[in-house]
Design an enzyme around this catalytic site. Structure first.
Site, short mmCIF file in Angstrom:
data_model
loop_
_atom_site.label_atom_id
_atom_site.label_comp_id
_atom_site.label_asym_id
_atom_site.label_seq_id
_atom_site.Cartn_x
_atom_site.Cartn_y
_atom_site.Cartn_z
CG HIS A 387 -1.76 1.25 1.40
ND1 HIS A 387 -3.05 1.23 1.16
CD2 HIS A 387 -1.30 2.26 2.06
CE1 HIS A 387 -3.23 2.78 1.44
NE2 HIS A 387 -2.43 3.23 1.99
CD GLU A 388 1.70 3.85 3.62
OE1 GLU A 388 2.41 4.98 3.21
OE2 GLU A 388 0.49 3.86 3.76
CG HIS A 391 0.40 6.23 -0.92
ND1 HIS A 391 -0.77 6.69 -1.22
CD2 HIS A 391 0.01 5.69 0.71
CE1 HIS A 391 -1.55 6.51 -0.45
NE2 HIS A 391 -1.16 5.85 0.62
CD GLU A 419 -4.56 7.06 1.75
OE1 GLU A 419 -4.27 5.67 1.88
OE2 GLU A 419 -3.77 7.87 1.81
CG HIS A 483 -7.17 6.56 4.87
ND1 HIS A 483 -7.07 7.78 5.41
CD2 HIS A 483 -6.05 5.84 5.00
CE1 HIS A 483 -5.61 8.00 5.38
NE2 HIS A 483 -5.21 6.69 4.98
#
Length: 590
Positions: A387-388, A391, A419, A483
């Site tokens: 996920h990160e 980004h 997100e 989110h």
């Protein structure tokens, strides 16, 4: 109250448009001494942008700097530009110029659908006044103020952009970027420079409920060979080695490392562009170079428990390399920025930090050890890493940004889409890794140990009660914390991939509803990921909202499968099933 936001995405791809640059004869048809080099895609796209100014919005005084250039198998080219006006960076001024294989103009995707010239370029505030305003707002140390044009909210104004470090309003004393109106002194935006996995809104809810996460760790016990760094390399070194790691969450895993001497190894992967994990040692360094290297005398890392500092480094390194492998094997992407450079991580970041971040300033992943209350273990979970790092991919491509922020989080559909894409591709990393100790699924954060057994889920987002994630779009979505609002496009992706209704996938049961009661038959995860990735890299810009994302994914599906294909029609159905249709007006409240 719904805040105004920009209608932005203008995907205009007209294959019948004539080329604006002279055709270049094939080299085989010309004498060797008369060979003419074709213009680069960047040069051709820049020329086309000015030649088609009425469509692209590029005007006199603008400068275009290429951020990315993508070439399709059929030769079509897509060049993403960052814009400056009279030497000032334009926030929300990015655009993508689409070319055919000969360099002819096909269309444009632009973040701002208005002129980016501010009414005046004379500031009322001095740079020093802007710096003081930014420092007071972000409660930290302000750097030098830079004049910019802020074109993000429907019109262009002159502003100062200031980076504030050691901000007491950013977790772990991180940095923030503050934009101050150069005429009025009003703060136009105040955003963190890192993307944190645990939002302020979620942290507030967990504190209010008195919840303490109990992560599902699965680390075997193994001896550690951790030593201090600093062994000198022999002449035949460094070389590639294969070690083993005893992780906290995914059991025993192989690790590709660097052998620096006969009995000295470094936790750095030379086969993945030098991807490396280091130890922040409880500090908050702003650069990766200040982290302490992990070394071993045995090429065995960690012991499966937090008693050994290398254990969470194993999880981080494993998660990062699996994420890089997913992007390379699935999309041919060479690293987070697609430039053949490795990814970096620092574990043991700060003191009592219960979060994980993608830090755009450091250009690396940062993992805290937990705050000792809500999160008692480091958040080095595979889907958190996927996920990160996504980004980072979004930052390198569309650069999607939230439109505003308060103490509970960030807001705005572009930020929510960011997100969502992080969740979509984070789940893709899990499926690609297919680790039996971390079974792939459409849940995010299922190993964090939360009472509801997951943090978010793509099939039925509103089952997440902690963040109050939503299933469908409404006029209030733009004012929903990012989110929580991410559920709109995450749900659309799941429906596109797997379809609606009850089904069992990989031993897990899902039951995905639709807004209008329609039935959607999925096209498969691989095709759905391909559509969303192409849309992100070719047709999304910094201000793309959910209706723009629908247009972008439809264009991506048309490119790959044709506008009359089942895939294209399913993209349309999936978005309609989450109440995102051609017009940004929903039917009656659901």
């Amino acid at each position: 109250m719904r805040r105004p936001h920009i209608r932005r995405l203008a995907v205009a791809v007209a294959v019948t448009t004539t080329a604006t640059l002279p055709a270049v004869p094939a080299l085989a048809d010309a004498p060797a001494h008369a060979a003419v080099a074709a213009p680069s895609p960047v040069d051709a796209a820049r020329a086309a942008a000015f030649a088609h100014a009425s469509a692209t919005g590029v005007t006199r005084g603008d400068t275009l700097r290429a951020k990315d250039a993508m070439t399709d198998p059929d030769g079509r080219q897509h060049v993403r530009f960052i814009r400056s006006h009279r030497g000032m960076p334009v926030l929300g001024g990015d655009l993508i110029v689409h070319l055919d294989r000969r360099g002819g103009y096909l269309g444009v995707t632009r973040a701002a659908d208005h002129a980016v010239q501010p009414p005046t370029t004379e500031a009322n505030l001095t740079a020093q006044q802007a710096e003081r305003k930014a420092a007071d707002t972000a409660q930290g140390d302000a750097g030098a103020a830079e004049l910019v044009v802020d074109a993000r909210d429907g019109h262009a104004v002159l502003a100062y952009q200031v980076r504030v470090t050691d901000s007491s309003t950013a977790e772990a004393g991180g940095s923030r970027t503050v934009v101050v109106d150069a005429l009025t002194g009003r703060v136009r935006s105040n955003t963190p420079d890192n993307d944190e996995f645990i939002s302020p809104s979620l942290a507030h809810t967990l504190r209010k409920q008195g919840e303490s996460a109990a992560p599902d760790t699965d680390g075997p016990k193994a001896p550690s060979g951790l030593t201090a760094a600093g062994a000198s390399a022999a002449a035949r070194y460094p070389s590639t080695a294969t070690g083993t790691g005893a992780s906290l969450f995914v059991g025993k895993v192989p690790l590709t490392t660097t052998r620096t001497a006969r009995t000295s190894y470094l936790l750095k992967d030379p086969t993945r562009w030098g991807t490396e994990t280091r130890d922040a040692k409880g500090r908050e360094p702003e650069s990766f170079s200040r982290g302490t290297k992990f070394t071993s005398t045995t090429d065995k890392w960690g012991n499966g428990a937090t008693s050994n500092r290398a254990t969470v480094a194993v999880d981080a390194q494993y998660g990062i390399t699996r994420t890089l492998d997913f992007y390379k094997k699935t999309f041919g992407r060479k690293g987070i920025r697609n430039n053949g450079t490795g990814a970096h991580a620092m574990v043991h970041f700060g003191k009592k930090v219960g979060n994980a971040f993608w830090d755009s300033v450091c250009g690396c992943m940062l993992y805290g050890d937990g705050d000792g209350r809500m999160f008692k273990k480091p958040l080095v979970v595979l889907d958190v890493t996927g996920h990160e790092l996504t980004h980072g991919v979004v930052e390198a491509t569309a650069g999607l940004e939230a439109t505003r922020e308060d103490r509970y989080g960030q807001y705005g559909e572009p930020g929510a889409l960011n997100e969502s894409l992080a969740d979509v591709f984070g789940s893709g990393v899990e499926f690609a890794a297919n680790n039996p100790k971390n079974r792939p699924n459409y849940l995010i954060g299922e190993k964090l140990g939360l009472r509801q057994k997951f943090l978010r889920r793509l099939d039925h987002p509103s089952l997440d009660r902690l963040e109050r994630t939503i299933d469908y779009w409404s006029p209030q979505t733009n004012d929903t914390e990012v989110h929580a609002a991410s559920g709109v496009s995450s749900h659309a992706f799941y429906l596109l991939a797997e379809g609606s209704g009850r089904k069992t996938i990989g031993g897990m049961t899902y039951d995905s509803p639709t807004y209008d009661g329609s039935r959607v038959t999925g096209i498969g995860r691989a095709k759905a990921l391909a559509v969303f990735y192409r849309a992100l890299t070719r047709y999304m810009v910094s201000t793309t909202d959910f209706h723009d994302a629908r247009i972008a994914t439809l264009q991506a599906a048309a490119d790959m499968y044709g506008a009359s294909s089942t895939e294209y029609k399913t993209v349309d159905k999936a978005w309609a099933a989450v109440n995102v249709t051609a017009a940004p007006t929903p039917s009656s409240a659901h």
